[in-house]
Design an enzyme around this catalytic site. Structure first.
Site, mmCIF file in Angstrom:
data_model
loop_
_atom_site.group_PDB
_atom_site.id
_atom_site.type_symbol
_atom_site.label_atom_id
_atom_site.label_comp_id
_atom_site.label_asym_id
_atom_site.label_seq_id
_atom_site.Cartn_x
_atom_site.Cartn_y
_atom_site.Cartn_z
ATOM 1 N N ASN A 222 0.848 -1.200 0.000
ATOM 2 C CA ASN A 222 0.000 0.000 0.000
ATOM 3 C C ASN A 222 0.878 1.243 0.000
ATOM 4 O OD1 ASN A 222 0.524 0.869 2.853
ATOM 5 N ND2 ASN A 222 -0.214 -1.220 3.196
ATOM 6 N N ASP A 291 -3.794 -6.646 5.217
ATOM 7 C CA ASP A 291 -4.777 -7.485 5.904
ATOM 8 C C ASP A 291 -4.760 -8.917 5.378
ATOM 9 O OD1 ASP A 291 -5.814 -5.622 7.706
ATOM 10 O OD2 ASP A 291 -6.974 -4.676 6.103
ATOM 11 N N LYS A 301 8.437 -16.835 -11.312
ATOM 12 C CA LYS A 301 7.563 -15.755 -11.774
ATOM 13 C C LYS A 301 6.318 -16.347 -12.445
ATOM 14 C CE LYS A 301 7.300 -11.851 -14.847
ATOM 15 N NZ LYS A 301 7.806 -11.252 -16.063
ATOM 16 N N PHE A 336 -4.323 3.044 14.933
ATOM 17 C CA PHE A 336 -4.734 4.004 13.909
ATOM 18 C C PHE A 336 -5.857 3.359 13.099
ATOM 19 C CE2 PHE A 336 -2.187 7.867 13.073
ATOM 20 C CZ PHE A 336 -1.410 7.835 14.219
ATOM 21 N N LYS A 350 -13.169 -0.305 15.878
ATOM 22 C CA LYS A 350 -11.831 -0.912 16.009
ATOM 23 C C LYS A 350 -11.320 -0.792 17.433
ATOM 24 C CE LYS A 350 -10.441 -0.698 11.274
ATOM 25 N NZ LYS A 350 -10.036 0.107 10.167
ATOM 26 N N LYS A 354 -10.609 -4.290 19.194
ATOM 27 C CA LYS A 354 -9.199 -4.614 19.462
ATOM 28 C C LYS A 354 -8.777 -4.246 20.887
ATOM 29 C CE LYS A 354 -7.862 -4.207 14.588
ATOM 30 N NZ LYS A 354 -6.754 -4.095 13.642
#
Ligand code: PMT
Length: 426
Positions: A222, A291, A301, A336, A350, A354
């Site tokens: 990301n 995730d 490959k 975060f 969250k 958590k």
């Protein structure tokens, strides 16, 4: 001392502004003006080459002070100007900083007024490089910048864009507003944090992006740059904390004063965090951890085919959830949440799921917020507190400072008995 926004006010305001010879030298005028608007007294010095791009008279007219260009010039009112100049400054800002001055600073060369000032100063230093892209990316410049970072110099990285020489790439002077923001923050840190309010805290931070390999050439990842995590690390270290960062893939400048461990995959990041966790008093998960990861990594490959291709993914370990689940007495756990819809609601879910002490929600739809930018728009949601603290757009350094303010408040509220142990000198 705080202002009505709850932020600390700056009391130290003597800034030395060094201007070096690049096309962006004229932008130093805006840096000067903005620093003045913020209440700083700014004295300017220029290298000989800078004077070819913009006249000292411009800076003299705006600053109201003699502009030093040469220690030895007869019109210089002070016979040992670089000593007086450097010792009266609370902060040295060099904008723009050429590859040449960066090389001199990195190697302790003091062959003109600005470089002598740098060596003679004990004030914090910010440099805002600006140069041609090839010069910026040259191994010598990269090496010199690394050395300056290690010496504690704060570097405001240049922007990418079309350069004066017609090429495109990184090298354009950062927005003067960003330079001024960073300058004010550094003044604030050095001017109003004599308390060392995080002394005794051992803060473990995850930062950047993890990378999950599909085959030897492809991966899932990301856009996290590591800036948010590094900003927290930098601010926490400046406030006296012992800081360890477990960083995935990052593109931001590595902060001074923190220990840095590298991890590539979510699994590696988890292993490193769990190893380091025992000694920590605060855990902050700023990393954008993948995730999901491919169930199987292809050894060769994967060949392109003309039909659809299905990649089977499995969940990665949730590091933050595991840290909170296995937490020891006194550990504060801060997460975060990067969200695009119902930001506060999703972030609060969250926090509950958590079992966190606080969660910092980023609204990814807001301009200047989230991934790979110098700024952020955050909302701090504390356990048991019905009213989230929504903050306006601000630099990630400033946001980091606000998050750390919350952590000191949480420490006092959640674990008052641990506070005295933590602040007891070792
Ligand atoms: O690095 P920058 O370019 O400065 O960008 C900063 C940021 C936007 C990446 C950062 O501020 C941020 O929001 N980080 C969390 C992004 C994210 O992955 O959010 P999430 O909602 O998917 O995860 C929630 C929390 O769980 C996060 O604290 C994350 O670190 C943690 N997590 C998630 C998945 C996982 N497998 N393990 C985790 O620890």
């Amino acid at each position: 001392m705080t202002n009505e926004d709850g932020a600390r006010e700056i009391t130290t305001k003597q800034v030395a502004l060094g201007v070096t010879g690049g096309i962006a030298a004229y932008k130093a005028v805006e840096v000067l003006r903005e620093l003045q608007k913020a209440g700083c007294r700014v004295r300017v010095c220029m290298t000989a080459r800078a004077c070819e791009f913009i006249r000292p008279l411009t800076f003299r007219a705006i600053s109201g002070d003699h502009v030093v260009t040469d220690d030895y010039a007869p019109e210089n009112p002070d016979p040992i100007a670089h000593i007086t100049f450097s010792q009266s400054a609370d902060l040295l800002v060099v904008a723009p900083a050429t590859a040449n001055v960066i090389a001199k600073f990195a190697n302790g060369i003091a062959d003109d007024f600005l470089t002598s000032t740098y060596l003679a100063s004990t004030a914090p230093v910010i440099i805002a490089p600006a140069m041609n892209t090839t010069m910026w990316q040259h191994p010598a410049t990269v090496r010199n910048l690394e050395r300056l970072r290690a010496d504690g110099v704060r570097i405001i990285e240049p922007e990418a864009g079309i350069m004066a020489c017609g090429t495109t790439g990184p090298g354009r002077l950062a927005d003067p507003q960003l330079i001024v923001h960073a300058a004010l923050e550094l003044l604030e840190q050095h001017g109003s944090n004599p308390l060392n309010d995080l002394a005794g805290e051992r803060i473990l931070i995850t930062a950047g992006a993890t990378r999950e390999e599909i085959d030897p050439v492809r991966f899932l990842s990301n856009r996290s740059s590591g800036r948010m995590g590094f900003a927290i690390a930098e601010q926490a270290a400046a406030r006296g904390a012992e800081v360890t960062i477990v960083a995935g893939v990052t593109s931001a400048s590595i902060p001074a004063g923190a220990r840095l461990l590298r991890a590539t995959t979510a699994e590696e990041m988890r292993a490193s965090v769990m190893r380091e966790l025992r000694g920590a008093t605060v855990f902050i998960g700023t990393a954008a951890v993948a995730d999901y990861r491919p169930v199987n990594r292809a050894a060769e490959k994967i060949k392109k085919r003309d039909e659809q291709f299905t990649l089977t993914l499995e969940p990665t370990p949730d590091i933050l959830a595991e840290v909170a689940r296995t937490r020891h007495e006194g550990l504060l756990v801060i997460g975060f949440a990067a969200e695009t819809t119902d930001v506060v609601q999703h972030a609060r879910e969250k926090l509950e799921r958590k079992n966190l002490d606080a969660v910092i929600a980023n609204d990814l739809t807001a301009d200047g917020a989230g991934f790979d930018v110098e700024t952020n728009v955050i909302t701090i949601i504390r356990r048991g507190d019905a009213t989230p603290l929504a903050l306006p757009l601000m630099s990630k350094l400033k946001a980091a400072s606000r998050i750390l303010d919350e952590i000191t408040a949480l420490r006092a509220k959640r674990f008052p008995s641990v506070t005295s142990e933590i602040s007891r000198p070792a």
